[in-house]
Design a protein around this motif. Sequence first.
Motif, PDB file in Angstrom:
ATOM      1  N   GLU A 137     -46.455  25.879  25.609  1.00 45.58           N
ATOM      2  CA  GLU A 137     -46.378  24.432  25.425  1.00 45.58           C
ATOM      3  C   GLU A 137     -47.138  23.703  26.528  1.00 45.58           C
ATOM      4  N   GLU A 138     -47.081  24.245  27.745  1.00 46.37           N
ATOM      5  CA  GLU A 138     -47.784  23.632  28.878  1.00 46.37           C
ATOM      6  C   GLU A 138     -49.286  23.621  28.621  1.00 46.37           C
ATOM      7  N   GLU A 139     -49.821  24.721  28.112  1.00 49.79           N
ATOM      8  CA  GLU A 139     -51.251  24.804  27.802  1.00 49.79           C
ATOM      9  C   GLU A 139     -51.614  23.840  26.677  1.00 49.79           C
ATOM     10  N   LEU A 140     -50.732  23.712  25.692  1.00 50.25           N
ATOM     11  CA  LEU A 140     -50.981  22.815  24.565  1.00 50.25           C
ATOM     12  C   LEU A 140     -51.010  21.359  25.023  1.00 50.25           C
ATOM     13  N   VAL A 141     -50.086  20.985  25.911  1.00 48.90           N
ATOM     14  CA  VAL A 141     -50.035  19.613  26.418  1.00 48.90           C
ATOM     15  C   VAL A 141     -51.317  19.262  27.160  1.00 48.90           C
ATOM     16  N   LYS A 142     -51.868  20.229  27.887  1.00 45.41           N
ATOM     17  CA  LYS A 142     -53.093  19.982  28.657  1.00 45.41           C
ATOM     18  C   LYS A 142     -54.289  19.653  27.767  1.00 45.41           C
ATOM     19  N   THR A 143     -54.265  20.134  26.540  1.00 46.00           N
ATOM     20  CA  THR A 143     -55.395  19.905  25.627  1.00 46.00           C
ATOM     21  C   THR A 143     -55.300  18.558  24.905  1.00 46.00           C
ATOM     22  N   MET A 144     -54.188  17.855  25.041  1.00 44.22           N
ATOM     23  CA  MET A 144     -53.975  16.615  24.303  1.00 44.22           C
ATOM     24  C   MET A 144     -54.538  15.410  25.049  1.00 44.22           C
ATOM     25  N   GLU A 145     -54.840  14.375  24.267  1.00 47.30           N
ATOM     26  CA  GLU A 145     -55.383  13.153  24.851  1.00 47.30           C
ATOM     27  C   GLU A 145     -54.362  12.509  25.783  1.00 47.30           C
ATOM     28  N   LYS A 146     -54.879  11.935  26.862  1.00 45.78           N
ATOM     29  CA  LYS A 146     -54.022  11.380  27.906  1.00 45.78           C
ATOM     30  C   LYS A 146     -53.121  10.264  27.376  1.00 45.78           C
ATOM     31  N   LYS A 147     -53.621   9.458  26.423  1.00 44.72           N
ATOM     32  CA  LYS A 147     -52.831   8.324  25.931  1.00 44.72           C
ATOM     33  C   LYS A 147     -51.569   8.777  25.215  1.00 44.72           C
ATOM     34  N   TYR A 148     -51.636   9.983  24.618  1.00 42.26           N
ATOM     35  CA  TYR A 148     -50.447  10.506  23.946  1.00 42.26           C
ATOM     36  C   TYR A 148     -49.507  11.143  24.957  1.00 42.26           C
ATOM     37  N   ARG A 149     -50.081  11.792  25.971  1.00 39.69           N
ATOM     38  CA  ARG A 149     -49.233  12.412  27.003  1.00 39.69           C
ATOM     39  C   ARG A 149     -48.492  11.350  27.806  1.00 39.69           C
ATOM     40  N   ASP A 150     -49.148  10.213  28.019  1.00 40.68           N
ATOM     41  CA  ASP A 150     -48.557   9.169  28.855  1.00 40.68           C
ATOM     42  C   ASP A 150     -47.384   8.464  28.193  1.00 40.68           C
ATOM     43  N   LYS A 151     -47.218   8.673  26.867  1.00 38.33           N
ATOM     44  CA  LYS A 151     -46.113   8.038  26.158  1.00 38.33           C
ATOM     45  C   LYS A 151     -44.776   8.709  26.465  1.00 38.33           C
ATOM     46  N   ALA A 152     -44.829   9.896  27.033  1.00 35.44           N
ATOM     47  CA  ALA A 152     -43.600  10.632  27.344  1.00 35.44           C
ATOM     48  C   ALA A 152     -42.835   9.939  28.468  1.00 35.44           C
ATOM     49  N   LYS A 153     -41.499   9.991  28.371  1.00 35.61           N
ATOM     50  CA  LYS A 153     -40.654   9.396  29.399  1.00 35.61           C
ATOM     51  C   LYS A 153     -40.377  10.416  30.505  1.00 35.61           C
ATOM     52  N   ASP A 154     -40.188   9.919  31.722  1.00 33.51           N
ATOM     53  CA  ASP A 154     -39.835  10.778  32.865  1.00 33.51           C
ATOM     54  C   ASP A 154     -40.869  11.880  33.076  1.00 33.51           C
ATOM     55  N   VAL A 155     -42.158  11.524  33.086  1.00 36.31           N
ATOM     56  CA  VAL A 155     -43.226  12.514  33.237  1.00 36.31           C
ATOM     57  C   VAL A 155     -43.088  13.278  34.548  1.00 36.31           C
ATOM     58  N   ASP A 156     -42.830  12.545  35.640  1.00 37.45           N
ATOM     59  CA  ASP A 156     -42.723  13.195  36.954  1.00 37.45           C
ATOM     60  C   ASP A 156     -41.547  14.177  36.992  1.00 37.45           C
ATOM     61  N   LYS A 157     -40.442  13.801  36.340  1.00 43.57           N
ATOM     62  CA  LYS A 157     -39.272  14.679  36.304  1.00 43.57           C
ATOM     63  C   LYS A 157     -39.574  15.952  35.518  1.00 43.57           C
ATOM     64  N   ILE A 158     -40.301  15.802  34.422  1.00 45.23           N
ATOM     65  CA  ILE A 158     -40.670  16.971  33.605  1.00 45.23           C
ATOM     66  C   ILE A 158     -41.553  17.908  34.417  1.00 45.23           C
ATOM     67  N   ARG A 159     -42.505  17.331  35.147  1.00 48.14           N
ATOM     68  CA  ARG A 159     -43.402  18.159  35.971  1.00 48.14           C
ATOM     69  C   ARG A 159     -42.628  18.938  37.022  1.00 48.14           C
ATOM     70  N   GLU A 160     -41.631  18.294  37.627  1.00 52.62           N
ATOM     71  CA  GLU A 160     -40.820  18.974  38.642  1.00 52.62           C
ATOM     72  C   GLU A 160     -40.019  20.116  38.022  1.00 52.62           C
ATOM     73  N   GLU A 161     -39.484  19.884  36.840  1.00 52.60           N
ATOM     74  CA  GLU A 161     -38.703  20.932  36.168  1.00 52.60           C
ATOM     75  C   GLU A 161     -39.591  22.112  35.785  1.00 52.60           C
ATOM     76  N   VAL A 162     -40.805  21.830  35.322  1.00 52.67           N
ATOM     77  CA  VAL A 162     -41.748  22.898  34.966  1.00 52.67           C
ATOM     78  C   VAL A 162     -42.156  23.675  36.215  1.00 52.67           C
ATOM     79  N   LYS A 163     -42.400  22.954  37.298  1.00 52.26           N
ATOM     80  CA  LYS A 163     -42.772  23.590  38.566  1.00 52.26           C
ATOM     81  C   LYS A 163     -41.656  24.511  39.057  1.00 52.26           C
ATOM     82  N   GLU A 164     -40.401  24.043  38.928  1.00 51.96           N
ATOM     83  CA  GLU A 164     -39.248  24.843  39.341  1.00 51.96           C
ATOM     84  C   GLU A 164     -39.110  26.091  38.477  1.00 51.96           C
ATOM     85  N   ALA A 165     -39.399  25.963  37.183  1.00 51.61           N
ATOM     86  CA  ALA A 165     -39.331  27.118  36.285  1.00 51.61           C
ATOM     87  C   ALA A 165     -40.349  28.177  36.692  1.00 51.61           C
TER      88      ALA A 165
END
Length: 394
Positions: free
Chosen positions: A356-384
């Motif tokens: 899923e992480e690789e798939l998100v990277k291929t998507m347009e930024k405007k769609y990725r930016d619509k997600a809520k709590d982006v920084d929190k998601i990044r921290e959780e992925v980093k911890e994983a």
Amino acid sequence: MEVSPLIWAITVAVVLALLAFDYFFHIRKAHVPSLKEAAIWSSLYVGIALVFGIVVLIFGGIDMGAEYFAGYITEKALSVDNLFVFLIIIASFRVPREDQQKVLLFGIVFSLIARTAFIFVGAALINQFAWVFYLFGLILLLTAGNLLKKDDDSDEANNFIIRIAKKLFHTTDTYDGDKLFTKVDGKKVLTPMLLVMVAIGGTDILFALDSIPAIFGLTQNVYIVFTATAFSLMGLRQLYFLLDGLLDRLIYLSYGLAAILAFIGVKLILHALHENNLPFVNNGEHVKVIEISTGFSLTVIIGVLVVTVLASLFSKAGKAQTAIGNLRRHAKSYNDLTYTADAGERERIYRALVAEEELVKTMEKKYRDKAKDVDKIREEVKEAHRQHDEYLKS
């Protein structure tokens, strides 16, 4: 067509046998069902429902068969929407993956009991008071409106029943397998397993308030109402695991269901006007209005669902929301050591997270930016990733 007591008895026995089979052969031993297992059993239950519909079509006639299929499809669509709420509740209570099947089966059984009670109450009211059609129609129109403004962030698990249970009884935040009660410091306490079942049972009652008026808007045959409702719930447990990760993808499902419920609501009100006996409406006389046929209703329901699902699946915003939602869920699951004790399941979650992480990277930024709590998601992925690296070193 009148349904004999013998047919009723056989039908109820078949439904109970399917539930018993589900419990004794799938649920008793806690395990995480594979995608193949979920697909096979989900397809089997849908197949049973379709075969039953064909039998109704043959012995009950075209009208009765069309009513069954219209009711079944509508109830199945509503049950898929219910899975979103089940997902929220299960995630809120952090139910271990291996024990989620038991929670879901309880939800299905309780839902069937609640809806059966509402079916017979609704049928009794309809037989005595024609004005009930006005009430059912209004309920569906209000429900349709609520679906359009539904708050995705609402915590369905934190309802008043749970808050009362926590105040009145001793509870613990830790699970003890699939036990409903356990002992802490020698005292008997409630486990979260019992609380999550109470939460799902409470929401099932609310679902029944929307579901039963919807199907009564398509048919007043109690046997068809019961069987369409029962078969729509069969296989819901397997469907949960089959659609796991795809539920977020159906971003327009609420709009489709709102359109269907509004349509059935209008159909009910038109029928109420046609059967009118309220003295303050047209002096208690029947109102000449268009009556919507079952065949047309079935066409509208199928059409709306097809458009809704296709729009969701091919939407770029839907794809982005699905990928980000799955990424968040996989990261939380991997970081939560109580989520599962199965090493293979944890590895599967991590592989899914990376994909899923690789798939998100291929998507347009405007769609990725619509997600809520982006920084929190990044921290959780980093911890994983950090936990996985430590796991590999150990």
